[in-house]
Design an enzyme around this catalytic site. Structure first.
Site, PDB file in Angstrom:
ATOM      1  N   LYS A 145       0.836  -1.200   0.000  1.00 11.31           N
ATOM      2  CA  LYS A 145       0.000   0.000   0.000  1.00 11.31           C
ATOM      3  C   LYS A 145       0.871   1.250   0.000  1.00 11.31           C
ATOM      4  CE  LYS A 145      -1.575   1.854   3.665  1.00 11.31           C
ATOM      5  NZ  LYS A 145      -2.252   2.253   4.915  1.00 11.31           N
ATOM      6  N   SER A 146       1.942   1.224   0.789  1.00 10.34           N
ATOM      7  CA  SER A 146       2.816   2.393   0.879  1.00 10.34           C
ATOM      8  C   SER A 146       3.422   2.747  -0.474  1.00 10.34           C
ATOM      9  CB  SER A 146       3.942   2.136   1.891  1.00 10.34           C
ATOM     10  OG  SER A 146       3.419   1.909   3.174  1.00 10.34           O
ATOM     11  N   ARG A 155       1.961   6.062  -3.295  1.00  8.00           N
ATOM     12  CA  ARG A 155       3.012   6.994  -3.692  1.00  8.00           C
ATOM     13  C   ARG A 155       3.189   6.977  -5.214  1.00  8.00           C
ATOM     14  NH1 ARG A 155       4.265   5.680   1.454  1.00  8.00           N
ATOM     15  NH2 ARG A 155       5.548   7.095   2.725  1.00  8.00           N
ATOM     16  N   GLY A 199      -5.004   7.329   4.487  1.00  6.07           N
ATOM     17  CA  GLY A 199      -4.127   8.293   5.117  1.00  6.07           C
ATOM     18  C   GLY A 199      -3.049   8.804   4.178  1.00  6.07           C
ATOM     19  N   SER A 252       5.231  10.162   9.920  1.00  2.00           N
ATOM     20  CA  SER A 252       6.170  10.394   8.818  1.00  2.00           C
ATOM     21  C   SER A 252       5.437  10.842   7.560  1.00  2.00           C
ATOM     22  CB  SER A 252       6.958   9.112   8.524  1.00  2.00           C
ATOM     23  OG  SER A 252       6.101   8.087   8.047  1.00  2.00           O
ATOM     24  N   ASP A 307       2.963  -0.449  12.962  1.00  2.00           N
ATOM     25  CA  ASP A 307       1.752  -1.075  12.427  1.00  2.00           C
ATOM     26  C   ASP A 307       1.615  -2.516  12.905  1.00  2.00           C
ATOM     27  OD1 ASP A 307       0.634   1.041  11.113  1.00  2.00           O
ATOM     28  OD2 ASP A 307       1.456   0.550   9.152  1.00  2.00           O
ATOM     29  N   ARG A 333      -5.253   2.447  18.918  1.00  2.00           N
ATOM     30  CA  ARG A 333      -4.883   1.037  18.870  1.00  2.00           C
ATOM     31  C   ARG A 333      -4.363   0.503  20.197  1.00  2.00           C
ATOM     32  NH1 ARG A 333      -2.441   0.891  12.640  1.00  2.00           N
ATOM     33  NH2 ARG A 333      -4.510   0.669  11.656  1.00  2.00           N
ATOM     34  N   LYS A 352      -9.619  -2.240   3.470  1.00  2.00           N
ATOM     35  CA  LYS A 352      -8.817  -1.015   3.408  1.00  2.00           C
ATOM     36  C   LYS A 352      -7.448  -1.288   2.816  1.00  2.00           C
ATOM     37  CE  LYS A 352      -7.591   3.029   6.174  1.00  2.00           C
ATOM     38  NZ  LYS A 352      -6.245   3.249   5.640  1.00  2.00           N
TER      39      LYS A 352
END
Length: 449
Positions: free
Chosen positions: A41-42, A46, A111, A188, A332, A363, A429
């Site tokens: 996902k990261s 991007r 996010g 970050s 995470d 969390r 998600k």
């Protein structure tokens, strides 16, 4: 403590719509599995955002198809990017700053999109105006440090409802550039959002980061991805100062590696069942910080094989405890470790993750509540928690519309019977097929509508 699921944020790529819960039961035989998992996902969001704002065409392979990436792509298409998706490959013809003048955009609960898009839109300088709306939970997550920093660079961004929250209104009047100071202690992604926008400023941007950085590996992922699209940054080794010259993004080809965060649930599965799980096409030397979760598992007694193109975890007969782990770098996975900690032979303490209180759920608080519901002794701290050994009892667990809560605590049911996970569709998600992967490796999953 309950949280109503925001079904508007579920996308056409969601799974398990209409499924109220899943009951997890232990595998009928020892788990011996090899998996190839969806893309990171990261990396995905991007690459998608940079491709859309670049000049020319980009081809991205290994795409993660989830709610977060769906809403990212939907937003980019609304901004005029030409997007063609074939299986896990997407071809994007970038708009190079030529976008509609008036637009309302919905980004769901992503996010990354929420933090990466505002600066780029603010930098366009063509008198355009956009209103960005987000899911209920994303609208409560922090955004003000990023918006304040963008204001310092000349952005025109206003909150349309509550201070420091989505929705926001952006007028594209160009970023002037200059020096900007931002704290790195909360997320970050704020720094990455500044980074991604900075090449579009009129003048050089110097980002000064104070208070350290929660997860600096994600900053490295950002600068590396920017470089692939033709924008170079210079920086100190600890990213306390980053300098970006005005540059144009250029289309390119990008292959996305598997999502290390998703892989960790299956490594944890091997750890608590005494099984073996190999995830293919994922390197221990990846920049994704969550690959280092296997180091914690190794300390707890697992055998870990670290390859250039795969990672294999073999679980022990008994997980070891009596450890305190600083999980700031791969926070995470704090929920994952919390969920498997009861099966260790001594207490496990998780520290330095205060920032995860501001994620999709609080969390730390949620982990303590669910472990208590399972009959496990747990102590909450401001920046973490301590979990004591025990045998979890059957329970229907709420997931608080948090994908990582659902995936982490489903692991408890792979060892003890009677664990049920409410609203399993929230995993869409980041991994719509999560429960299908569990079935693929031998875990019994019963869907309840």
């Amino acid at each position: 403590m309950t949280t109503e699921s925001d079904m508007k944020a579920r996308s056409p790529w969601s799974a398990l719509l209409g499924v109220k819960s899943v009951q997890i039961a232990p595998a009928v035989k020892a788990i011996e599995a090899q998996l190839t998992l969806p893309g990171s996902k990261s990396f995905s969001n991007r690459a998608l955002i940079l491709a859309a704002f670049a000049k020319g065409e980009s081809t991205i392979t290994g795409l993660l198809k989830s709610d977060d990436t769906y809403w990212c792509l939907d937003t980019l298409k609304a901004l005029g990017a030409d997007v063609t998706i074939t299986d896990e490959t997407v071809v994007i013809k970038g708009v190079a700053g030529q976008m509609p003048c008036r637009k309302e955009l919905y980004i769901g609960a992503a996010g990354t999109t929420a933090r990466f898009l505002p600066g780029l839109l603010a930098a366009l300088g063509n008198d355009s105006e956009w209103c960005i709306k987000a899911s209920k939970r994303m609208s409560k997550r922090p955004i003000e440090p990023l918006i304040t920093a963008l204001h310092d660079l000349g952005a025109n961004i206003d909150y349309t409802a509550n201070q420091g929250e989505f929705p926001i209104n952006i007028q594209g009047k160009a970023l002037t550039g200059g020096r900007v100071v931002i704290s790195g202690k909360m997320s970050s992604q704020f720094i990455s959002g500044l980074l991604i926008a900075s090449p579009c400023a009129k003048e050089t941007v110097t980002i000064e980061v104070t208070d350290g950085i929660v997860q600096p590996d994600y900053i490295q992922i950002t600068v590396d991805m920017m470089k692939q699209f033709g924008a170079h940054a210079t920086y100190r080794p600890d990213f306390s100062e980053i300098i970006i010259q005005p540059q144009a993004y250029e289309g390119t080809a990008v292959h996305l590696e598997p999502d290390a965060s998703t892989a960790c649930y299956f490594f944890a599965l091997a750890a608590i069942t005494g099984g073996t799980v190999c995830v293919n096409q994922l390197s221990y030397f990846s920049m994704q910080p969550d690959v280092k979760f296997v180091d914690f598992l190794e300390t707890m007694g697992c055998t870990v094989e670290r390859g250039d193109d795969s990672i294999t975890v073999c679980g022990p007969k008994q997980l070891k405890g009596n450890f305190a782990f600083d999980m700031k770098a791969c926070s995470d996975q704090a929920l994952t470790l919390a969920a498997i900690a009861p099966f260790a032979d001594g207490p496990i303490t998780i520290t330095n993750v205060a920032h995860i209180r501001h994620h999709e759920s609080d969390r730390i608080r949620v982990a303590c509540a669910l472990l208590t519901q399972l009959g496990i002794s747990v102590t909450e701290q401001s920046d973490g928690l301590t979990i004591h050994p025990g045998t979890p009892k059957p329970a229907l667990l709420e997931t608080f519309d948090d994908h990582r809560v659902a995936m982490a605590f489903s692991l408890v049911g792979t060892v003890v019977s009677g664990v049920e996970i409410a609203d399993p569709g929230c995993t869409s998600k980041t991994c719509p097929d999560y429960f299908s992967f569990l079935q693929q490796v031998g875990v019994q999953v019963t869907y309840r509508t």
